[in-house]
Design an enzyme around this catalytic site. Structure first.
Site, short mmCIF file in Angstrom:
data_model
loop_
_atom_site.label_atom_id
_atom_site.label_comp_id
_atom_site.label_asym_id
_atom_site.label_seq_id
_atom_site.Cartn_x
_atom_site.Cartn_y
_atom_site.Cartn_z
N LYS A 71 28.85 34.59 31.06
CA LYS A 71 30.05 33.76 30.91
C LYS A 71 30.14 32.75 32.05
O LYS A 71 30.45 33.08 33.18
CB LYS A 71 31.33 34.61 30.90
CG LYS A 71 32.49 33.78 30.34
CD LYS A 71 33.85 34.07 30.93
CE LYS A 71 34.21 33.35 32.18
NZ LYS A 71 34.44 31.90 32.10
N GLU A 110 29.81 39.17 44.29
CA GLU A 110 29.46 38.17 45.30
C GLU A 110 30.71 37.31 45.48
O GLU A 110 30.99 36.46 44.63
CB GLU A 110 28.31 37.34 44.73
CG GLU A 110 27.56 36.54 45.73
CD GLU A 110 26.74 37.42 46.60
OE1 GLU A 110 27.16 37.59 47.75
OE2 GLU A 110 25.72 37.95 46.14
N CYS A 152 29.94 29.46 48.79
CA CYS A 152 30.52 30.73 49.27
C CYS A 152 30.17 30.98 50.73
O CYS A 152 30.98 31.51 51.48
CB CYS A 152 30.09 31.88 48.39
SG CYS A 152 28.33 31.98 48.13
N GLU A 182 39.87 31.37 52.38
CA GLU A 182 38.75 30.57 51.90
C GLU A 182 39.31 29.34 51.20
O GLU A 182 39.97 29.45 50.17
CB GLU A 182 37.90 31.37 50.92
CG GLU A 182 36.71 30.56 50.43
CD GLU A 182 35.81 31.30 49.47
OE1 GLU A 182 36.32 31.86 48.48
OE2 GLU A 182 34.59 31.30 49.70
P1 NAP Z 1 37.27 32.42 39.97
O1 NAP Z 1 38.60 32.32 39.39
O2 NAP Z 1 36.94 33.61 40.79
O3 NAP Z 1 36.21 32.23 38.79
C1 NAP Z 1 34.89 32.72 38.78
C2 NAP Z 1 34.53 33.16 37.36
O4 NAP Z 1 35.34 34.27 36.99
C3 NAP Z 1 34.79 32.08 36.32
O5 NAP Z 1 33.81 32.20 35.31
C4 NAP Z 1 36.16 32.47 35.80
O6 NAP Z 1 36.45 31.98 34.53
C5 NAP Z 1 36.04 33.96 35.78
N1 NAP Z 1 37.32 34.67 35.77
C6 NAP Z 1 38.55 34.21 36.14
N2 NAP Z 1 39.47 35.16 35.95
C7 NAP Z 1 38.84 36.24 35.45
C8 NAP Z 1 39.27 37.54 35.05
N3 NAP Z 1 40.54 37.91 35.15
N4 NAP Z 1 38.34 38.40 34.59
C9 NAP Z 1 37.06 38.05 34.50
N5 NAP Z 1 36.60 36.84 34.85
C10 NAP Z 1 37.48 35.93 35.33
O7 NAP Z 1 36.99 31.15 40.83
P2 NAP Z 1 37.56 29.70 40.53
O8 NAP Z 1 38.83 29.66 39.80
O9 NAP Z 1 36.48 29.01 39.85
O10 NAP Z 1 37.84 29.21 42.02
C11 NAP Z 1 38.94 29.73 42.74
C12 NAP Z 1 38.50 30.07 44.16
O11 NAP Z 1 37.46 31.03 44.12
C13 NAP Z 1 37.87 28.94 44.92
O12 NAP Z 1 38.78 28.06 45.44
C14 NAP Z 1 37.08 29.67 45.94
O13 NAP Z 1 37.87 30.07 47.00
C15 NAP Z 1 36.60 30.87 45.20
N6 NAP Z 1 35.22 30.74 44.69
C16 NAP Z 1 34.24 31.40 45.32
C17 NAP Z 1 32.95 31.28 44.86
C18 NAP Z 1 31.81 31.97 45.50
O14 NAP Z 1 30.67 31.60 45.30
N7 NAP Z 1 32.04 33.01 46.28
C19 NAP Z 1 32.66 30.49 43.76
C20 NAP Z 1 33.69 29.83 43.11
C21 NAP Z 1 34.96 29.98 43.60
P3 NAP Z 1 37.10 30.53 34.31
O15 NAP Z 1 36.98 29.77 35.58
O16 NAP Z 1 36.25 30.00 33.22
O17 NAP Z 1 38.51 30.73 33.90
#
Ligand code: NAP
Ligand code: MG
Length: 417
Positions: A115, A190, A224, A321
């Site tokens: 996904k 991760e 990250c 973060e």
């Molecule tokens: P996120 O919400 O953690 O999203 C990562 C993935 O998880 C996406 O595919 C997202 O889907 C999915 N997801 C969201 N809610 C979920 C749930 N309840 N159950 C299962 N999967 C779910 O990250 P983001 O919204 O893209 O970014 C928010 C913050 O996360 C960033 O500002 C940053 O701080 C952090 N982040 C960290 C990393 C890393 O590499 N460690 C990467 C990205 C973001 P959808 O986005 O399609 O809704």
């Protein structure tokens, strides 16, 4: 499927990624705005490398014979695929994150449901077509698009899924832990980071300054392991921080299709507002701006590379973060002090140390709570080197044999006489 066949298929996927590199770069540009050249030069070859690396592991999976203290019994272990793996990935390196998950899962013999993030499905969709073109049978690799709170949550909670490998925020990581409780599926996570860069007084200053800036401004800080906290020894603090700020001001921010662009936009309006919210909050609470400090006045989600000093250690801008091009800087006087400051975070993904003093480097490498320690080095990711987090930066290590193990389980077999 036989290990050698899995290995061959993974190698073929790598070849197809390279063959379709220009198209994948175009799709990634449309996906999240990053420059095609950067994708073509970095993300595409790195994705192919991950498949080639795990192609090798497919034929090197073995259990052990065990000496057990029971008469006339022969005991051994088998390594078996863990089952159906749900792979949930973020938007910051969409193609690469898909590769990081699919390659070890397929090497281990798992079938998968991938996904991608809803902002960036395009390269994942194309990659899954290439997986089929390589000869992976239909049904082994599946892709579901949709929002995380709907599609991702359904995958995390599904009783037919045996494992979730997730990359994303710590917040969503915790939701996945809760969702996984239903069938106690296995998890690897991760998650986020707030990684320190530490510069000691004897460091190669020009290399350290370049690396400090590169670590936070690469990919607009949406990494990250970004070095989002800079700790510089008091004796060189002003000089180092000033030149990192100069570098920040000089970075050419623009769209991924403008050839002079060094740093692209943030992923979305929502994320831009989030990053800006942190920065304005920090400024309001007394942080001083040495560079940037806000969004860029043009269409799109562009944010100025930002350097802040004088923030209180408990401020959100220091603790949370931000996932944007925002660096907070602090000074220190000795190793114990900087180790304590660097470790005062819920995260522990990565840490960089710049020094020519071998003893100080070793001492800090042991004191710092982080899954990766870089000494006088930028980058540092390699498919043969385990990568993952201490503390709330995650569970498990991707890459290397550890990364393969995430998709395997151990069966003990005992045979009597
Ligand atoms: P996120 O919400 O953690 O999203 C990562 C993935 O998880 C996406 O595919 C997202 O889907 C999915 N997801 C969201 N809610 C979920 C749930 N309840 N159950 C299962 N999967 C779910 O990250 P983001 O919204 O893209 O970014 C928010 C913050 O996360 C960033 O500002 C940053 O701080 C952090 N982040 C960290 C990393 C890393 O590499 N460690 C990467 C990205 C973001 P959808 O986005 O399609 O809704
Ligand atoms: Mg999202």
């Amino acid at each position: 499927m036989l290990p050698s066949v899995r290995g061959k298929l993974l190698w073929r996927i790598a070849d197809l990624i390279e063959k379709n590199g220009a198209q994948l770069a175009e799709l990634e540009f449309l996906n999240n705005g990053k420059a095609r050249d950067i994708v073509a030069q970095r993300d595409v070859p790195a994705a192919a490398d991950v498949f080639r690396y795990f192609a090798g592991w497919a034929t090197k999976i073995y259990g052990r014979t065990a000496a057990i203290s029971r008469p006339h019994l022969h005991a051994y272990t088998l390594k078996e695929p863990i089952g159906v793996a749900g792979l949930i990935i973020p938007w910051n390196f969409p193609l690469l994150m898909a590769a990081w998950k699919l390659a070890p899962a397929l090497a281990a013999g798992c079938s998968c449901v991938l996904k991608p993030a809803e902002e960036t499905p395009l390269t994942a969709l194309r990659l899954v077509e290439l997986v089929l073109e390589a000869g992976v049978p239909p049904g082994v690799v599946n892709l579901v698009t949709g929002y995380g709170h709907v599609a991702g949550a359904a995958l995390a909670a599904h009783d037919g899924v045996d494992k979730i490998a997730f990359t994303g925020s710590t917040e969503v990581g915790k939701l996945i832990v809760l969702a996984a409780a239903g069938n106690l599926k296995k998890l690897s996570l991760e998650l986020g980071g707030k990684s320190p860069t530490i510069i000691l007084p004897d460091a190669d200053k020009s290399a350290a300054k370049m690396a400090a800036a590169g670590s936070i401004f690469f990919n607009a800080g949406q990494v990250c392991a970004a070095g989002s906290r800079l700790f510089v020894h008091k004796s060189i603090f002003d000089e180092v921080v000033e030149s990192v700020a100069q570098r920040a001001k000089a970075i050419r921010v623009g769209s991924g299709d403008e050839p002079e662009t060094e740093m692209g936009p943030l992923i979305s309006k929502k994320h831009l507002e989030r990053v800006d919210g942190y920065v304005q909050g920090g400024i309001k609470q007394g942080a001083e701006v040495l560079a940037g400090g806000g969004r860029i006045d043009r269409d799109g989600y562009f944010f100025n590379p930002t350097v802040l000093v004088g923030a209180d250690p408990n401020m959100e801008v220091v603790q949370e973060e931000i996932f944007g091009p925002v660096l907070v800087c602090d000074s220190f006087e000795d190793l114990d002090e900087v180790a304590a400051k660097a470790n005062s975070s819920i995260y522990g993904l990565s840490a960089s140390i710049w020094t020519r003093d071998l003893k100080a480097a070793h001492t800090l490498a042991r004191k710092l709570q982080a899954g990766s320690i870089l000494i006088n080095a930028g980058g540092g990711l390699d498919p043969n080197l385990p990568f993952g987090g201490y503390k709330q930066s995650g569970w498990g290590r991707e890459f290397g044999e550890d990364g393969l193990e995430l998709y395997l389980q151990t069966k003990s077999v005992v045979i009597g006489g």
